[in-house]
Scaffold this active site. Structure first.
Site, PDB file in Angstrom:
ATOM      1  N   LYS A 253       4.043  27.773  16.382  1.00 20.70           N
ATOM      2  CA  LYS A 253       5.292  27.761  15.624  1.00 20.70           C
ATOM      3  C   LYS A 253       6.219  28.869  16.081  1.00 20.70           C
ATOM      4  CE  LYS A 253       4.098  25.178  11.523  1.00 20.70           C
ATOM      5  NZ  LYS A 253       3.621  25.202  10.154  1.00 20.70           N
TER       6      LYS A 253
ATOM      7  N   LYS B 146      -0.865  16.284  19.041  1.00 20.64           N
ATOM      8  CA  LYS B 146      -1.212  15.741  17.727  1.00 20.64           C
ATOM      9  C   LYS B 146      -0.051  14.957  17.120  1.00 20.64           C
ATOM     10  CE  LYS B 146      -0.818  18.325  14.144  1.00 20.64           C
ATOM     11  NZ  LYS B 146      -0.821  19.312  13.066  1.00 20.64           N
TER      12      LYS B 146
ATOM     13  N   LYS C  64       4.349  15.043  11.557  1.00 23.41           N
ATOM     14  CA  LYS C  64       5.541  14.578  10.854  1.00 23.41           C
ATOM     15  C   LYS C  64       6.788  15.322  11.294  1.00 23.41           C
ATOM     16  CE  LYS C  64       3.544  17.206   7.066  1.00 23.41           C
ATOM     17  NZ  LYS C  64       2.658  17.096   5.929  1.00 23.41           N
TER      18      LYS C  64
HETATM   19  P1  TYM Z   1      -0.884  19.392   6.481  1.00 21.38           P
HETATM   20  O1  TYM Z   1      -0.024  19.182   5.291  1.00 21.38           O
HETATM   21  O2  TYM Z   1      -0.233  19.700   7.775  1.00 21.38           O
HETATM   22  O3  TYM Z   1      -1.810  18.141   6.705  1.00 21.38           O
HETATM   23  C1  TYM Z   1      -2.586  17.598   5.660  1.00 21.38           C
HETATM   24  C2  TYM Z   1      -3.931  17.137   6.205  1.00 21.38           C
HETATM   25  O4  TYM Z   1      -3.733  16.157   7.225  1.00 21.38           O
HETATM   26  C3  TYM Z   1      -4.472  16.524   8.383  1.00 21.38           C
HETATM   27  N1  TYM Z   1      -3.736  16.042   9.572  1.00 21.38           N
HETATM   28  C4  TYM Z   1      -4.261  15.277  10.537  1.00 21.38           C
HETATM   29  N2  TYM Z   1      -5.478  14.745  10.692  1.00 21.38           N
HETATM   30  C5  TYM Z   1      -5.698  13.986  11.789  1.00 21.38           C
HETATM   31  N3  TYM Z   1      -4.761  13.738  12.728  1.00 21.38           N
HETATM   32  C6  TYM Z   1      -3.510  14.252  12.606  1.00 21.38           C
HETATM   33  N4  TYM Z   1      -2.581  13.996  13.535  1.00 21.38           N
HETATM   34  C7  TYM Z   1      -3.216  15.066  11.474  1.00 21.38           C
HETATM   35  N5  TYM Z   1      -2.111  15.715  11.046  1.00 21.38           N
HETATM   36  C8  TYM Z   1      -2.453  16.315   9.889  1.00 21.38           C
HETATM   37  C9  TYM Z   1      -4.542  18.038   8.339  1.00 21.38           C
HETATM   38  O5  TYM Z   1      -5.627  18.518   9.102  1.00 21.38           O
HETATM   39  C10 TYM Z   1      -4.727  18.281   6.852  1.00 21.38           C
HETATM   40  O6  TYM Z   1      -6.090  18.148   6.496  1.00 21.38           O
HETATM   41  N6  TYM Z   1      -2.537  24.053   5.790  1.00 21.38           N
HETATM   42  C11 TYM Z   1      -2.741  22.678   5.434  1.00 21.38           C
HETATM   43  C12 TYM Z   1      -2.619  22.418   3.935  1.00 21.38           C
HETATM   44  C13 TYM Z   1      -3.469  23.272   3.075  1.00 21.38           C
HETATM   45  C14 TYM Z   1      -4.874  23.140   2.878  1.00 21.38           C
HETATM   46  C15 TYM Z   1      -5.225  24.153   1.956  1.00 21.38           C
HETATM   47  C16 TYM Z   1      -5.825  22.257   3.362  1.00 21.38           C
HETATM   48  C17 TYM Z   1      -3.060  24.326   2.326  1.00 21.38           C
HETATM   49  N7  TYM Z   1      -4.095  24.832   1.657  1.00 21.38           N
HETATM   50  C18 TYM Z   1      -6.531  24.329   1.523  1.00 21.38           C
HETATM   51  C19 TYM Z   1      -7.145  22.435   2.929  1.00 21.38           C
HETATM   52  C20 TYM Z   1      -7.474  23.443   2.033  1.00 21.38           C
HETATM   53  C21 TYM Z   1      -1.723  21.827   6.141  1.00 21.38           C
HETATM   54  O7  TYM Z   1      -0.692  22.307   6.566  1.00 21.38           O
HETATM   55  O8  TYM Z   1      -1.986  20.505   6.158  1.00 21.38           O
END
Ligand code: TYM
Length: 330
Positions: free
Chosen positions: A113, A195, A198
Site C-alpha cells: 500500500k 490477487k 475490489k
Molecule cells: P478484507 O476485507 O480485505 O477481505 C475479507 C476476507 O476475504 C479474503 N479475501 C480473499 N480470499 C481469497 N481470494 C481473494 N482474492 C481474496 N480477497 C480477499 C480475505 O483474506 C479476508 O479473509 N484485515 C482483514 C479484515 C479483518 C479481519 C479481522 C479478518 C479485520 N479484522 C480479524 C479476520 C480477523 C481484511 O482486510 O479483509
C-alpha cells in the site's frame, strides 16, 4: 463442553468480490454449528483509506446483509459492527505498546500500500494489523477463517498473544488461522499473477457478488487465459487454473472431473459454462441480499443485538488486560 470460538471480519470498503466470498464468507456459514462464531464488519479498518461517509454507512449494511445472504444465521452467530464495541480500539492501544515497529515494517500489505500511494501514508494504515490482532484476541478466538492474504497478519496476532501472555501471565488464547487449501487465493481475471481485489482499477479483473448476470458472463468471457489451448491445471497456465478453481468451488466438482469434462472442447465452451455455474451459485445470494437490504429495521435489530453480545465477551477480556497491565479499576 463449551464450543471453540471463531472470529473473522470483512471490511466495508468496497463492494465484495467472489474472492471475498470464496476465500472467507462462504466458509463462515459452514462453521457456525460447530463453533461459537463472531463475524464482524470492520469499519474502523475501512477508514485507513479515505471513505465517503454516506457510502461507508451503506457498505456496512451491505456487508451485514451479505453475511446473512450467504447463510450466516444471526441466531447462531454474533454479527456486529466493529465501531459499536469500543473495546477494539482500547485493546489496540495496549497492544500497540508491545508491538515492535520492525514487525509492522515487515507487513507486506502495508509495504504494498505504501508503494502504491505515498499521499495517504497515515498511521492507521501502519498499525492496522494491531487493530486486527485486537479484534481476534478480545474474543479469545481459537480459529480465524481468512484468505491467504491475511496469513501474515494472523502471525502477528499470534505473536502478540504470546508476548502478552509471557509478560503479564496467561491472558489470551493463541489463535490459529483457518485457511482452506482450495480457493484461499482467487486471482485477478486480467492478471492471474495478482490477487482478485475490489480496489483494482480494472473492473474486468474482479467479479462482484452483486454483479448482474450479463456482467458476470462478460467478465468471464474476457478473462485472460493462455495460447496453449490445452485444458490443464498447473502453474504454467495460471489464468486457467484460477478459472478452474472458481468453477470447482461453485459446482462442487473436483478438478479431475472438470478437466475430463472439457478435454478437447476448448476454453470458449469452458468459460461459457463457468459463467452459468457462477451465475447459478450467486443468484440465490443476490435475491436474499435484495430482501434484506430493504429491511432496515431488521438489520438494526441484528447489529444492535450483535453488539451487545460482542461487547459482553470483549469486556471480559479487556477488564483482565487492564488489570494485568496495572490500571486501577474505575
Ligand atoms: P478484507 O476485507 O480485505 O477481505 C475479507 C476476507 O476475504 C479474503 N479475501 C480473499 N480470499 C481469497 N481470494 C481473494 N482474492 C481474496 N480477497 C480477499 C480475505 O483474506 C479476508 O479473509 N484485515 C482483514 C479484515 C479483518 C479481519 C479481522 C479478518 C479485520 N479484522 C480479524 C479476520 C480477523 C481484511 O482486510 O479483509
Amino acid at each position: 463442553m463449551d464450543k471453540k470460538i471463531v472470529f473473522s471480519g470483512v471490511q466495508p470498503s468496497g463492494e465484495l468480490t467472489i474472492g471475498n466470498y470464496i476465500g472467507a464468507i462462504k466458509n463462515f456459514a459452514e462453521l457456525q454449528d460447530e463453533f461459537n462464531c463472531y463475524y464482524c464488519i470492520v469499519d474502523l479498518h475501512a477508514i485507513t483509506v479515505p471513505q465517503v461517509p454516506k457510502d461507508l454507512r451503506k457498505r456496512s449494511l451491505d456487508v451485514l446483509s451479505l453475511y446473512m445472504a450467504c447463510g450466516i444465521d444471526p441466531e447462531k452467530s454474533t454479527l456486529f459492527i466493529q465501531s459499536h464495541v469500543p473495546a477494539h480500539t482500547e485493546l489496540t492501544w495496549v497492544l500497540n505498546t508491545i508491538t515492535y515497529m520492525g514487525q509492522l515494517n515487515r507487513m507486506t500489505q502495508f509495504k504494498e500500500k505504501s508503494r502504491k500511494s505515498d499521499e495517504n501514508l497515515n498511521a492507521g494504515l501502519y498499525t492496522y494489523p494491531v487493530l486486527m490482532a485486537s479484534d481476534i484476541l478480545l474474543y479469545q478466538a481459537d480459529f480465524v477463517p481468512v484468505g491467504e492474504d491475511q496469513k501474515q497478519h494472523l502471525e502477528l496476532a499470534r505473536d502478540l498473544a504470546e508476548r502478552f501472555n509471557y509478560r503479564y501471565s496467561d491472558t489470551f488464547t493463541v489463535p490459529e488461522p483457518l485457511i482452506r487449501e482450495f480457493g484461499a487465493r482467487i486471482m485477478s481475471l486480467q492478471d492471474p499473477e495478482s490477487k482478485m481485489s475490489k480496489s483494482d482499477e480494472d473492473a474486468n479483473a474482479f467479479i462482484l457478488i452483486l454483479d448482474d448476470k450479463d456482467t458476470i458472463r462478460r467478465k468471464i468471457k474476457r478473462a485472460v487465459t493462455d495460447s496453449l489451448g490445452i485444458m490443464a491445471y498447473n502453474d504454467e497456465q495460471p489464468g486457467l487454473k484460477n478459472l478452474i478453481n472458481i468453477y470447482s468451488v461453485f459446482s462442487n466438482d473436483d478438478v479431475e472431473t472438470i478437466l475430463k469434462r472439457y478435454d478437447g472442447l476448448g476454453y470458449g465452451k469452458f468459460k461459457e459454462d463457468l459463467a452459468e455455474v457462477v451465475v447459478e451459485g450467486i443468484s440465490p445470494i443476490q435475491d436474499k441480499y435484495k430482501d434484506l437490504i430493504n429491511n432496515k429495521d431488521y438489520l438494526e435489530k441484528v447489529y444492535k443485538e450483535g453488539a451487545e453480545r460482542a461487547e459482553y465477551a470483549a469486556m471480559k477480556t479487556l477488564r483482565k488486560v487492564y488489570k494485568k497491565v496495572g490500571f486501577i479499576p474505575r
